[in-house]
Design a protein around this motif. Structure first.
Motif, mmCIF file in Angstrom:
data_model
loop_
_atom_site.group_PDB
_atom_site.id
_atom_site.type_symbol
_atom_site.label_atom_id
_atom_site.label_comp_id
_atom_site.label_asym_id
_atom_site.label_seq_id
_atom_site.Cartn_x
_atom_site.Cartn_y
_atom_site.Cartn_z
ATOM 1 N N ALA A 169 2.134 7.149 -6.215
ATOM 2 C CA ALA A 169 1.072 8.036 -6.687
ATOM 3 C C ALA A 169 1.416 9.484 -6.375
ATOM 4 N N LEU A 170 1.988 9.696 -5.181
ATOM 5 C CA LEU A 170 2.379 11.064 -4.818
ATOM 6 C C LEU A 170 3.381 11.608 -5.823
ATOM 7 N N TYR A 225 2.600 2.013 -3.267
ATOM 8 C CA TYR A 225 1.753 2.637 -4.281
ATOM 9 C C TYR A 225 1.385 4.068 -3.911
ATOM 10 N N VAL A 226 1.219 4.316 -2.595
ATOM 11 C CA VAL A 226 0.861 5.673 -2.181
ATOM 12 C C VAL A 226 1.982 6.648 -2.529
ATOM 13 N N ILE A 227 3.222 6.257 -2.223
ATOM 14 C CA ILE A 227 4.332 7.166 -2.507
ATOM 15 C C ILE A 227 4.524 7.318 -4.012
ATOM 16 N N LEU A 263 3.258 15.184 -12.603
ATOM 17 C CA LEU A 263 2.303 15.552 -13.648
ATOM 18 C C LEU A 263 1.836 16.991 -13.488
ATOM 19 N N MET A 316 0.825 -1.198 0.000
ATOM 20 C CA MET A 316 0.000 0.000 0.000
ATOM 21 C C MET A 316 0.860 1.249 0.000
ATOM 22 N N ILE A 317 1.851 1.280 0.916
ATOM 23 C CA ILE A 317 2.615 2.507 1.065
ATOM 24 C C ILE A 317 3.477 2.730 -0.163
ATOM 25 N N ILE A 328 1.693 12.275 -9.200
ATOM 26 C CA ILE A 328 0.818 13.457 -9.175
ATOM 27 C C ILE A 328 1.638 14.731 -9.202
ATOM 28 N N ILE A 329 2.684 14.781 -8.336
ATOM 29 C CA ILE A 329 3.470 16.003 -8.275
ATOM 30 C C ILE A 329 4.150 16.246 -9.624
#
Lengths: 497, 123, 112, 79
Positions: free
Chosen positions: C97-98, C93-95, C104, C90-91, C101-102
């Protein structure tokens, strides 16, 4: 000046603290909790629209006693217009959203007080605290106030999971808090960047600064802040990559807790999504990103829901998948699309709560959530089975019920914006949602009863059935008269374009 | 670019944030993960405080012997500082919740390893 | 060997690797199949939206994604394994994704 | 000049605290970045925040960690 707006947040917090104070006096707690929970939606209906300035700190321009003697250094600049204190805004859209949130909270508390044997304890406290913080998130026009209640809501959600006593709930609670402690500070960092650039935490003032060229609207720090706030939004609402933890959270809470938790996610998604659109809709990439994340949420949530064997987990993933519809409505960016998305949010919160409480009766009777071990529940209580079936129809969007109206509006909005692909995907995923629901319904209710399934002899409390009937009535009313909801949402949506 | 203390302070905040994320991502021990998250929160707080700082300014407390214009031109910006006070308290309370959960989980599993306790068996 | 048999075989293989004790029943297999088809169909339809950027790019992307999807079939069991409840997963994928996002938001807006 | 020293102690203290194998030492060492940040706040013209951070960062947080370590286990596990 409108004191009732502040009461909407203060009353649940006060009653939460007071209920904790009355430990062990079960009967008093029960009556008091139900009365306060009943007052909350009524309060949302009777409170007049307007703005509440905390501590009476109105902008200097409106404060004649202080405003007149100030030097030109202040009166000629924007300082004269800016809001010095925390501001809560309450309009028709907020009224509807808070009414639905408080109604779900009332029914969840009402159900929980009769299903759990001991009403005293922290459970009602946490439910009230969560409701208060989500109401504050919906009302607040101050982005730091939003962050504070975001953290309180996260803690209340963790508390609801811990209080449930389901196997492995502590692990899920710890995972959720750990992830929240990454997302929370990063959201704060985003807020800090906005504060550093505009010198303000009031959203109206930030928008003023961005639109009137007081700061460079395309500066890298703004873009960074947008990214970080989007990340916090994804955590609060459980969009990917947080969909796994969010669905685990729903499955580790008691049914009424899960009903309330998904309402929290839906409404914080709406609230922060509206703020993102209000502040950053001039950046075209915002809407693209919202649509992309929502599509991912829909596809991942619904495809993961089909392959689950635990029906609570399945409902959790479906709830995440349905969030995608709201996001698509917001991301389309037209007034009609945003209205449709907000309407879908209202419907989804109601229907998913209905489904969680409905399937919760199975849990109450058999103490198992594994679809492979269940079956034959239809003959135990056919009327309940019918109610659950109607909830499933509502979720899939069968005509006389409410989600049909909002999904139809969403598809029309996507066609109007020139993106028919989104409409096709939405129809496809609705069908798959219905299939998922029917698979669970068949295995739990219609299949012959497995020999080793023990059905407990406890009677389902009447309050559970009353709650489900109330949900059904709202679904039918909103399905037949969608104007009731869309009329109050239109003003907000038109203001966002 | 002039290297002043404000810029260096931003870099310190940034490195604390990176250290925090690194610890949460790569260290297996739960207590260490939580220590990392505490550093992450500290870094964000330091970032906000640094934003309100004004080089060569004065503290934002209005003393009787100051004039208003002198105060308005030299004082540091107090709004971020008010926010950080709240944020520190929130950070400490969530920390307490996490550590409480860790104590309960250690009692159940007899371990503090994230891959053992928080592994894939939650279904 | 029909398509259905291929899917069942692959699900069984992946489950053996993961040491799950679940039997592969008719319901699991059909659920997997539905999920698989939904995933690929919605992916392909979503890719059509690239036409707003450039029509030829869209055609190329559709062909590429179609071929990748056919080669990687069945995707769903692997995807399900990736989205498990392990905290480390989970963590990660979370990092990720962060970061995405940043990146992009930062570069996507500056250069477009 | 002293603020640069404080910045270096903050970062180094954080890294050293995370490198300890003994969790109790790590817990106590979290106080070093905590107190350095408090002094740094004082230099950044925020004395009231510095006061709060000095209490929370250098006393309360390390004590929380130390209590948690004492209630669980002292050594980090090796596979």
């Amino acid at each position: 000046m409108n004191e009732l707006i502040a009461v909407m947040v203060i009353l649940p917090i006060a009653s939460a603290l007071f209920l904790n104070f009355l430990h062990e006096k079960d009967r008093t707690i029960k009556i008091l909790a139900i009365v306060t929970a009943f007052v909350l939606p009524v309060l949302a209906l009777i409170a007049p629209f307007g703005t509440h300035y905390f501590g009476g700190y109105v902008p200097l321009a409106q404060n004649m006693t202080i405003g007149q003697d100030l030097p030109a250094l202040i009166t000629n600049t924007q300082l004269f217009q800016f809001h010095p204190g925390i501001v809560y805004i309450f309009n028709s859209a907020q009224q509807l959203l808070i009414f639905v949130l408080c109604l779900i909270a009332f029914l969840a508390i009402f159900t929980s007080l009769n299903e759990t044997k001991r009403p005293s304890g922290v459970y009602a406290f946490l439910m009230f605290m969560g409701t208060a913080s989500i109401s504050a998130i919906l009302l607040s026009d101050d982005i730091f106030n939003l962050f504070v209640f975001f953290e309180i809501a996260a803690l209340a959600q963790v508390g609801i999971i811990v209080a449930s006593g389901i196997k492995n709930n502590y692990e899920t609670a710890l995972k959720y808090t750990l992830l929240g402690n990454i997302a929370g500070p990063l959201l704060l960092l985003g807020i800090a960047l906005l504060l550093g650039l505009t010198g303000n935490v009031n959203i109206t003032d930030i928008i003023y600064s961005l639109k009137h060229g007081l700061v460079n609207p395309y500066s890298p720090a703004i873009l960074m802040a947008l990214g970080l706030i989007t990340f916090g939004w994804m955590y609060a609402s459980g969009l990917p990559p947080f969909h796994t933890i969010k669905s685990a959270v729903y499955s580790k809470a008691l049914p009424h807790g899960a009903a309330l938790l998904q309402a929290f996610s839906v409404f914080s998604m709406v609230a922060i999504g509206i703020i993102l659109l209000r502040m950053f809709s001039y950046i075209p990439f915002t809407k693209t990103a919202i649509i992309g994340i929502s599509l991912l949420a829909m596809v991942l949530g619904i495809t993961m829901a089909i392959v689950q064997t635990d029906f609570k987990r399945m409902l959790g993933f479906l709830a995440v998948g349905e969030l995608g519809y709201i996001g698509i409505g917001l991301g389309l960016g037209t007034a009609f699309g945003i209205t449709a998305g907000l309407f879908q949010a209202v419907n989804e919160a109601i229907i998913t709560a209905f489904l969680f409480i409905g399937f919760g009766t199975v849990l109450y009777k058999t103490r198992t959530a594994d679809t492979r071990k269940l079956g034959g529940m239809m003959f135990v209580n056919p009327r309940l089975a019918l109610l659950v079936l109607l909830a499933g129809f509502a979720m899939a969007g069968v005509p006389p019920l409410n989600a049909f109206q909002s999904k139809l509006m969403l598809i029309q909005a996507s066609l109007q914006s020139g993106l028919p692909e989104l409409g096709i995907i939405m129809i496809l995923l609705s069908i798959v949602t219905f299939m998922t629901f029917m698979k669970a319904f068949y295995t739990i209710y219609m299949r012959p009863k497995p020999a080793d399934l023990k059905i407990l002899d406890n009677k389902i409390p009447r309050s559970t059935i009353i709650s489900m009937v109330v949900f059904l009535i709202i679904c039918v009313i909103l399905g037949l008269f969608p104007q009731l909801a869309t009329n109050s949402l239109q003003t907000l949506a038109a203001g966002l374009v | 670019m002039v290297i002043d203390s404000q810029l260096m302070s931003f870099f310190t905040a940034g490195s604390l944030i990176v250290i925090g994320i690194f610890a949460a991502l790569f260290l297996d021990n739960l207590i260490k993960k939580i220590i990392g998250l505490a550093f992450l929160a500290d870094g964000v707080n330091l970032f906000i405080i640094t934003m309100g700082y004004k080089a060569g300014g004065i503290v934002y407390i209005f003393m009787p012997n100051m004039t208003i214009s002198n105060f308005a031109q030299n004082a540091s910006y107090p709004l971020p500082f008010a926010l950080v006070l709240t944020s520190i308290v929130i950070g400490a309370s969530t920390l307490a919740v996490m550590l409480g959960l860790v104590i309960v989980l250690n009692k159940r599993h007899g371990s503090l390893s994230a891959s053992k306790i928080l592994g894939d068996k939650g279904e | 060997m029909s398509f259905y048999d291929v899917i069942i075989k692959r699900i069984r293989e992946i489950q053996e690797k993961a040491e799950e004790e679940e039997p592969v029943t008719n319901v699991t297999a059909s659920a997997m199949l539905t999920a698989e088809l939904t995933l690929i169909a919605s992916l392909l339809i979503a890719v059509v939206m690239i036409r707003l950027i450039h029509p030829i790019l869209m055609i190329i992307m559709i062909i590429v994604i179609f071929i990748i999807a056919l080669m990687a079939m069945p995707i769903m069991p692997k995807l399900r394994q990736e989205q498990n409840d392990s905290f480390n997963n989970m963590i990660f994928y979370v990092i990720m994704a962060l970061g995405i996002i940043i990146a992009l938001f930062y570069w996507g807006n500056l250069n477009v | 000049m002293i603020e640069y020293v404080l910045m270096i102690t903050t970062v180094l203290g954080a890294i050293i605290a995370l490198m300890q194998r003994d969790l109790l030492k790590a817990a106590i060492l979290t106080g070093i970045p905590g107190i350095s940040i408090a002094f740094l706040f004082q230099f950044l013209l925020a004395p009231d925040v510095a006061l709060t951070q000095a209490i929370v960062g250098s006393a309360i947080v390390p004590v929380f960690f130390a209590l948690a370590v004492l209630r669980t286990r002292r050594e980090e596990e090796t596979e």
